[in-house]
Scaffold this active site. Sequence first.
Site, mmCIF file in Angstrom:
data_model
loop_
_atom_site.group_PDB
_atom_site.id
_atom_site.type_symbol
_atom_site.label_atom_id
_atom_site.label_comp_id
_atom_site.label_asym_id
_atom_site.label_seq_id
_atom_site.Cartn_x
_atom_site.Cartn_y
_atom_site.Cartn_z
ATOM 1 N N ASP A 36 0.666 -1.219 -0.050
ATOM 2 C CA ASP A 36 0.164 0.115 0.037
ATOM 3 C C ASP A 36 0.995 1.023 0.160
ATOM 4 O OD1 ASP A 36 -2.241 1.713 0.433
ATOM 5 O OD2 ASP A 36 -1.626 1.570 2.441
ATOM 6 N N GLY A 68 -4.680 3.816 -3.549
ATOM 7 C CA GLY A 68 -5.976 4.614 -4.196
ATOM 8 C C GLY A 68 -5.578 6.016 -4.819
ATOM 9 N N ASP A 69 -4.538 6.366 -4.521
ATOM 10 C CA ASP A 69 -3.979 7.730 -5.161
ATOM 11 C C ASP A 69 -4.005 7.980 -6.578
ATOM 12 O OD1 ASP A 69 -3.291 9.187 -2.731
ATOM 13 O OD2 ASP A 69 -1.880 8.024 -2.472
#
Lengths: 1087, 353
Positions: free
Chosen positions: A387, A659-660
């Site tokens: 992540d 998720g960026d």
Amino acid sequence: VFCPQQEERRVRANDREYNEKFQYASNCIMTSKYNIVTFLPVNLFEQFQEVANTYFLFLLILQLIPQISSLSWFTTIVPLALVLSITAVKDATDDYFRHKSDNQVNNRQSQVLIRGSLQNEKWMNVRVGDIIKLENNQFVAADLLLLSSSEPHGLCYIETAELDGESNMKVRQSVSVTSALGDPNNLALFDGEVVCEPPNNKLDRFCGTLYWRDKKYTLTNQNMLLRGCVLRNTEACYGLVIFAGPDTKLMQNSGRTKFKRTSIDRLMNTLVLWIFGFLVCMGVILAVGNAVWEREVGSLFQSYLPWDPPVDNFLFSAFLSFWSYVIILNTVVPISLYVSVEVIRLGHSYFINWDQQMFCSQCNTPAEARTTTLNEELGQVEYIFSDKTGTLTQNIMSFNKCSINGKTYVKMYFQRLDFTPFNPLADPNFCFYDDTLLESVKVGDTHTHKFFRLLSLCHTVMSEEKSEGELFYKAQSPDEGALVTAARNFGFVFRSRTPGTITTTEMGRPVTYTLLAILDFNNIRKRMSVIVRNPEGRICLYCKGADTVLLERLHPCNQELMNITSDHLNEYAADGLRTLALAYRDLSEDEWEAWSESHRCADKAASCREDRLAAAYEQIEQDMMLLGATAIEDKLQEGVPETIAVLSLANIKIWVLTGDKQETAVNIGYSCKMLTDDMTEVFIISGHTVQSVRQELGSVCLSLNGTGGGGKQLQCPPPSPPPPPSNLMDNISGEFALVINGHSLAHALEADMETEFVSTACACKAVICCRVTPLQKAQVVELIKKHKKAVTLAIGDGANDVSMIKSAHIGVGISGQEGIQAVLASDYSFSQFRFLQRLLLVHGRWSYLRMCRFLCYFFYKNFAFTMVHFWFGFFCGFSAQTVYDQYFITLYNIVYTSLPVLAMGIFDQDVPDQRSLEYPKLYEPGQLNLLFNKREFFICIAQGIYTSVVLFFVPCAVLSNATQSTGVPLADYQTFAVTTATTLVIVVSVQIALDTGFWTVINHVFVWGSLGLYFTIMFALHSQTLFKIFPNQFHFVGSAQSTLLQPVVWLTIALATAICIVPVLAFRFLKVDLKPQLSDTVRKHTR
Amino acid sequence: MGKVKGKSGPLARRPDNSAFKQQRLPAWSPMLTATTVLPFFYLMALICMLLGVWLLLTVQSTQEIKLDYTEAGTCDMCFEKRKNVSNAAQICTCTVVFPIKKALKGDVFFYYGLQNFHQNLRRYMDSRDDAQMVGRKTNLKNPSSYCEPFMKDPNGLPIAPCGAVANSIFNDTFTLTYHGSSGPSIPVPLLRKGITWYTDKNVKYRNPKNDNMTLAQVFEGTARPLYWQKPVYELDLLDPTNNGFINDDLIIWMREAAFPNFKKLYGVLYRAKQPFTKGLPAGNYTINISYNFPVQYFRGRKEVVLTTLTWFGGQNHFLPIAYLVTSCLILLIAIILTVVWWKFGKNGKRLEE
């Protein structure tokens, strides 16, 4: 009591008779598994579900049949009982503590409203439908529907740390009709009925309806207090018990996680099966031998030794002999194998927990091995899925830049702004460097004011004001906290909130806004809005969200501003900042009325409520006016680039799944050295349709091959048949990186494109997937697991990483800012990404090495031990006579040879830890599975069999003619048994001494101690005392003494040891000398 | 699992900085380098060589005479006779003549040997009751069921000693006579006692306690093993203390051989009188054999062995030869390793690779 599958649950308040009809579970919880009576049977039953234990039980039963029993029953029962009792003691202690905590929890007091008065009741006596009173800082006893509270508007605050690990406070509100029922007398008359969903484990969702006085009220998670929460900042509240005991969401969530197994485990199981096959083969060979022998020789020997009554022919005798040999030869897979493996893994786990170099002193967190069964797999990792936020970065957000109405405010001066003279409420820790922004606030620029007003209103942060002016914000995400703090420092101070209002101090002037609606954030919407009415009565919608979604919903007149702002946003993203766009919309009273009606409808909808709500939100978040954008910096964690560099040198591929947005992700990729300017090309796949994604993948593939040149080429699309995943593009020159967007990934993960995607992505040195959903993270991991047969490791810190952590072979949780859900789901946890290199390259590598050495030696020593019986079979008429004393057989694996190999399995090191970090290539043998595989296994077996041949035939040849110095022949069975056993113990001890590469004091004690123990125990067992008590059991009396005093015996032992060890030594020397592994070379240089 | 200590502060949960927990225990990490392995190999070869030569010289000084008497001399008659079970009770004696060309100097040991007799079968070895043989009264009358079918005789009397091992005792007896080149034939005196393990004679085998009773009375109510001619208390008619379970021949037989071909000690030359003070002189000898033990059922052979001993026991050529062969092999390996190391591996690989 277990109800049949409930469709729905009906609970009527204050009506025990009615609720009892449904036989809902009571609030008594029982996490313990046994009580005193059931412990033994249940625990044994559970233990015998293990195949290994059942197998040994089967052997035990075989041994009780006198015609078959070639060994006394205790040779199996002693180790079996030992193993069973150790496990039972462990289970019993665990269960004792569970009992204790159950009792403690069940006996907690709570105040229950019974017949109009509050009575103290134990938790376990609370029933569904009861109304209970909670006071501040009390644990919630069951899943409650909040009825009323001491705070205005039926509000109450809870902390859910025990439930989901999030430490910020959350607000809950009762349905408005019940919040009026303030005191117990009114509540005692309350007879509403709740109809809701059956018990489930979804913590963030509740769906139900309250029927009271012929009216329906919708109930949501917002009205629920879940067991495990703690009431905070609320004097008291009343709640109706909806789910009790085992039905509560807390208990429903406490299910066991999927049991992970390592590849060594799987290999071991296969090998054990093979060994069983081998065992059966040996048994058959010996049984055939027995048949032939009984026919040819045994039949002639009948007058001296008639067959036992049930045996009347040689075939039956051979049949029995088969089972007898199964018993004797079963020690090739001793029961202690599994126990020893567990002990070793436990030891390695402790070493991980104890490692000071994986202790983070800032957050006072040591590393923790939460699973003790995966350690050696840490030495075989090939893919890391990481992540970004909170894992590579610190997840400590700081408001860094902003763009307001087309003007960008960035860091230009090195003078930190001092807010205190301007604003007494400012947070002293806040840093900002551009004083033009402060000027702009001071001169009262409308846009700037609106900008910060939005930041002070549009959020879900809770505030806590311990004393006047001392504000603490509790935010669910660090981003929000950073934004609200920024607004605070620029003069728009968020002070407090109630469900209906938000109070702020704007430029020193207190203002209270009426909060009309909160349009919540979620991963699909990627934005949140609030609708507020200001004191002047104007209604306004404030929205903040991801630029991609927000810029689509702007009023067309914003076009120009949007272009400028987009440029700014791209600029910020290129700096690796997290960006948000802000917009507002003025609403007229009519617009608000109309929308609020449709919102109410959607809210009350029984079916697809969430979809309809989302549609309603969509409806109002239109035609907004752009205000600007914010950029928040999330700093890289310490040591991240170095760690990534070391890990990629160790041939571990790192994929970042975030998720960026793409620009942010790419930028972080550069700053942590995953992407470098030296790279030949960084491919970006961002197609929105299947076709475009396929095309982009195809072109990537082409350019990969274009520079590759010669040799094996990657098959490019259209792939028919699709290229095999094994198609490793090892001859591609240059370094490539792949960046793929979430929406493209969705297409790439489809069945027809996934092989292509895998082979392309694996040819790249770095892969970054941005804008991915939690589910996609898990899908990517599964994809690699499926196509690459490689060991995967997922590392993350947030709830969105849980699925990835669970699906990877090894899940690592970073205990950071975002709660502990990832940690709870993980197998290993620590607080800094950089500890990963130590976990893998030091602990993982050692664990793998130790486990492999342990297994090799273990199989070797048991084959050496057991196969002697096989050779003896040819001399004793295949009668299943053992070579050794039965006590030796019993104790060989659990006493004489267990400790040295355990010490090696726990403490061995080939190179010191600093060296494994200095030479990451040392990690490769684990990835290639070189140290223990089928080939190594066969080598060990071959060595074991060779040893057994020497062990049998050398003493046999020497002793059959030798005599004691007193003339008594040495060829008697007992002398032979003692000689062979002693030789065996000495040979395997010498072998472990050769295998041990790191002789600590403990190794010395164990190796020499085991030898000493062998002689001591043997002399004790062959002593007169024991014989006098049990003459039939200890008939070896005097053998040890008589045998070991003979020089011939010692000459035999020395000869056999030399013959066993010399080839091994020569072979190893040649290996180190001619084909040294990197570890050998490093080791040599370390000396 | 992190141990929470009583201390507090930011480092409260820091693991101990002990060498053990940090895996930094002082340790010795040996490596197989040429400087250690090669000298070790040469040393091993040398030691094995020396041992081999020494053992070989020692073995050369022993003498052994083996005589298969199954069908030798006049024993062929008895051999035939024993083929028939019905003749089992009949006495048969025979004589075998053999020369000793070179005197056996020192202690001379007399063994009987059997071939193809499996004392190492599992059920055979189990078929005994050590509790009975150690003199437990309860077991005397009530032997272990492992002795089946040699537990009780057809009349239901318990057998003492019970079991297949005792039942199949070797019951040939030998007398050795010396025929010197001059003078009369002299019987060779053999010590038939004190030839067992000390623990066997004194611990493992005991007669049941008898308070002023004769052995015969003690064993009353038990039957002799089926194949035996005499009861257990009459095994040695000459020496009453050598009867019952502590009879040397019985004890020796009860110590089962590990392999189907074995020899067991029968007696030791008694060297008190001339001409045997220095061992067995050269000359002709006869053995008178009371030929009782049938071997043709199991295609066995019987032999007698006469041997002298050295410090490490009887004649045993395997051990010195094995040592010599091993020594040569180690030397060969050592030379190969040296050559390989010299030519290929001497410099080792560089770390930088």
